[in-house]
Design a protein around this motif. Structure first.
Motif, PDB file in Angstrom:
ATOM      1  N   THR A 178       1.068  -1.418   0.010  1.00 19.27           N
ATOM      2  CA  THR A 178      -0.373  -0.268  -0.152  1.00 19.27           C
ATOM      3  C   THR A 178       0.612   1.655   0.183  1.00 19.27           C
ATOM      4  O   THR A 178       2.267   1.580   1.075  1.00 19.27           O
ATOM      5  CB  THR A 178      -0.610  -0.114   1.249  1.00 19.27           C
ATOM      6  OG1 THR A 178      -1.893  -1.216   1.036  1.00 19.27           O
ATOM      7  CG2 THR A 178      -2.023   1.105   1.233  1.00 19.27           C
ATOM      8  N   SER A 191      -0.465   4.423  -0.388  1.00 14.80           N
ATOM      9  CA  SER A 191      -1.653   6.037  -0.597  1.00 14.80           C
ATOM     10  C   SER A 191      -0.852   6.594   0.385  1.00 14.80           C
ATOM     11  O   SER A 191      -0.618   8.052   0.473  1.00 14.80           O
ATOM     12  CB  SER A 191      -2.725   4.961   0.328  1.00 14.80           C
ATOM     13  OG  SER A 191      -2.222   4.758   1.412  1.00 14.80           O
ATOM     14  N   ASN A 192       0.277   6.225   1.038  1.00 14.18           N
ATOM     15  CA  ASN A 192       0.924   7.042   2.270  1.00 14.18           C
ATOM     16  C   ASN A 192       2.143   7.771   1.715  1.00 14.18           C
ATOM     17  O   ASN A 192       3.138   8.453   2.536  1.00 14.18           O
ATOM     18  CB  ASN A 192       1.496   7.060   3.468  1.00 14.18           C
ATOM     19  CG  ASN A 192      -0.089   6.068   4.390  1.00 14.18           C
ATOM     20  OD1 ASN A 192      -0.133   7.281   4.171  1.00 14.18           O
ATOM     21  ND2 ASN A 192      -0.039   5.611   5.873  1.00 14.18           N
ATOM     22  N   GLY A 203       1.230  11.789  -1.275  1.00 11.68           N
ATOM     23  CA  GLY A 203       0.458  10.455  -0.970  1.00 11.68           C
ATOM     24  C   GLY A 203      -0.678  10.808  -1.038  1.00 11.68           C
ATOM     25  O   GLY A 203      -1.682   9.448  -1.941  1.00 11.68           O
ATOM     26  N   SER A 204      -1.742  12.239  -0.792  1.00 13.03           N
ATOM     27  CA  SER A 204      -2.573  12.013  -1.516  1.00 13.03           C
ATOM     28  C   SER A 204      -3.511  11.646  -2.933  1.00 13.03           C
ATOM     29  O   SER A 204      -4.523  12.238  -3.329  1.00 13.03           O
ATOM     30  CB  SER A 204      -3.671  12.842  -1.027  1.00 13.03           C
ATOM     31  OG  SER A 204      -2.772  14.801  -1.051  1.00 13.03           O
ATOM     32  N   GLY A 205      -2.166  12.781  -3.522  1.00 11.83           N
ATOM     33  CA  GLY A 205      -2.654  12.688  -4.824  1.00 11.83           C
ATOM     34  C   GLY A 205      -2.880  14.384  -5.262  1.00 11.83           C
ATOM     35  O   GLY A 205      -2.836  14.871  -6.023  1.00 11.83           O
ATOM     36  N   LYS A 243      -1.949   9.592  -9.855  1.00 10.94           N
ATOM     37  CA  LYS A 243      -2.460   8.913  -8.599  1.00 10.94           C
ATOM     38  C   LYS A 243      -3.134   8.410  -8.159  1.00 10.94           C
ATOM     39  O   LYS A 243      -4.317   8.981  -8.124  1.00 10.94           O
ATOM     40  CB  LYS A 243      -1.180   8.860  -7.458  1.00 10.94           C
ATOM     41  CG  LYS A 243      -0.775   8.316  -6.712  1.00 10.94           C
ATOM     42  CD  LYS A 243       0.218   9.474  -5.225  1.00 10.94           C
ATOM     43  CE  LYS A 243       0.760   7.788  -4.806  1.00 10.94           C
ATOM     44  NZ  LYS A 243       0.266   7.765  -3.153  1.00 10.94           N
ATOM     45  N   ASN A 244      -3.385   6.756  -8.162  1.00  8.10           N
ATOM     46  CA  ASN A 244      -4.930   5.830  -8.102  1.00  8.10           C
ATOM     47  C   ASN A 244      -4.212   5.198  -7.061  1.00  8.10           C
ATOM     48  O   ASN A 244      -3.923   4.031  -7.013  1.00  8.10           O
ATOM     49  CB  ASN A 244      -5.016   4.390  -9.301  1.00  8.10           C
ATOM     50  CG  ASN A 244      -6.324   3.834  -8.843  1.00  8.10           C
ATOM     51  OD1 ASN A 244      -6.703   3.756  -7.759  1.00  8.10           O
ATOM     52  ND2 ASN A 244      -7.245   4.492  -9.912  1.00  8.10           N
ATOM     53  N   ASN A 245      -5.112   5.651  -5.836  1.00  4.22           N
ATOM     54  CA  ASN A 245      -4.084   4.872  -4.241  1.00  4.22           C
ATOM     55  C   ASN A 245      -5.029   3.840  -3.628  1.00  4.22           C
ATOM     56  O   ASN A 245      -4.445   2.723  -3.507  1.00  4.22           O
ATOM     57  CB  ASN A 245      -4.230   5.501  -3.613  1.00  4.22           C
ATOM     58  CG  ASN A 245      -3.543   6.710  -2.825  1.00  4.22           C
ATOM     59  OD1 ASN A 245      -2.158   6.680  -2.998  1.00  4.22           O
ATOM     60  ND2 ASN A 245      -3.663   7.673  -2.488  1.00  4.22           N
ATOM     61  N   ALA A 246      -5.872   3.348  -4.575  1.00  2.88           N
ATOM     62  CA  ALA A 246      -6.779   2.071  -4.635  1.00  2.88           C
ATOM     63  C   ALA A 246      -6.468   0.551  -6.046  1.00  2.88           C
ATOM     64  O   ALA A 246      -6.865  -0.037  -5.309  1.00  2.88           O
ATOM     65  CB  ALA A 246      -8.372   2.249  -5.168  1.00  2.88           C
ATOM     66  N   ASN A 296      -2.790   1.243  -6.242  1.00  2.20           N
ATOM     67  CA  ASN A 296      -1.189   1.404  -6.070  1.00  2.20           C
ATOM     68  C   ASN A 296      -0.573   1.261  -7.211  1.00  2.20           C
ATOM     69  O   ASN A 296       0.248   0.980  -7.253  1.00  2.20           O
ATOM     70  CB  ASN A 296      -0.878  -0.034  -5.386  1.00  2.20           C
ATOM     71  CG  ASN A 296      -1.224  -0.093  -4.089  1.00  2.20           C
ATOM     72  OD1 ASN A 296      -1.324   1.256  -3.087  1.00  2.20           O
ATOM     73  ND2 ASN A 296      -1.745  -0.990  -3.385  1.00  2.20           N
TER      74      ASN A 296
END
Length: 123
Positions: free
Chosen positions: A28, A30-31, A53-55, A72-75, A77
């Motif tokens: 992950t 996202s951070n 990290g949040s985009g 960035k798409n954190n969902a 990764n």
């Protein structure tokens, strides 16, 4: 050291577009701030762009500003680099990187690196 997995790149004529993606399988991020760097033949690796990290925040080198888009798409990764209006000077091996501190990542201080993908822009 954990690796990021890059895909995309290739060969395109000047003025064309290419995209790169960078995934972090099994982790992950996202951070993490995510960045892209490039190294042209015979030159040092240079900063291209970084995203928080949040985009929510992105930074670009002056040489690519207005032509490249970092997202960035954190969902998933995954981080993406859309490259438009490519120039011969953009020819390089492109590396993605992840770091906890955006301020450090912009200077190449990363915790993880991708394997590098070649982008070639013909004149």
């Amino acid at each position: 050291q954990a690796q990021l997995v890059e895909s995309g790149g290739g060969l395109v004529q000047a003025g064309g577009s290419l995209s790169l993606s960078c995934a972090a399988p099994g982790r992950t991020f996202s951070n993490y701030a995510m960045g892209w760097f490039r190294q042209a033949p015979g030159k040092e690796r240079d900063f291209v762009t970084a995203i928080s990290g949040s985009g929510a925040n992105t930074y670009y080198a002056d040489s690519v500003k207005g032509r490249f888009t970092n997202s960035k798409n954190n969902a998933k990764n995954t981080v993406y680099l859309q490259m438009d209006s490519l120039k011969h000077a953009d020819t390089a091996v492109y590396y993605c990187a992840a770091g906890r501190q955006l301020s450090e990542l912009k200077y190449g201080l990363a915790d993880y690196w991708g394997q590098g993908n070649r982008v070639t822009v013909s004149t």
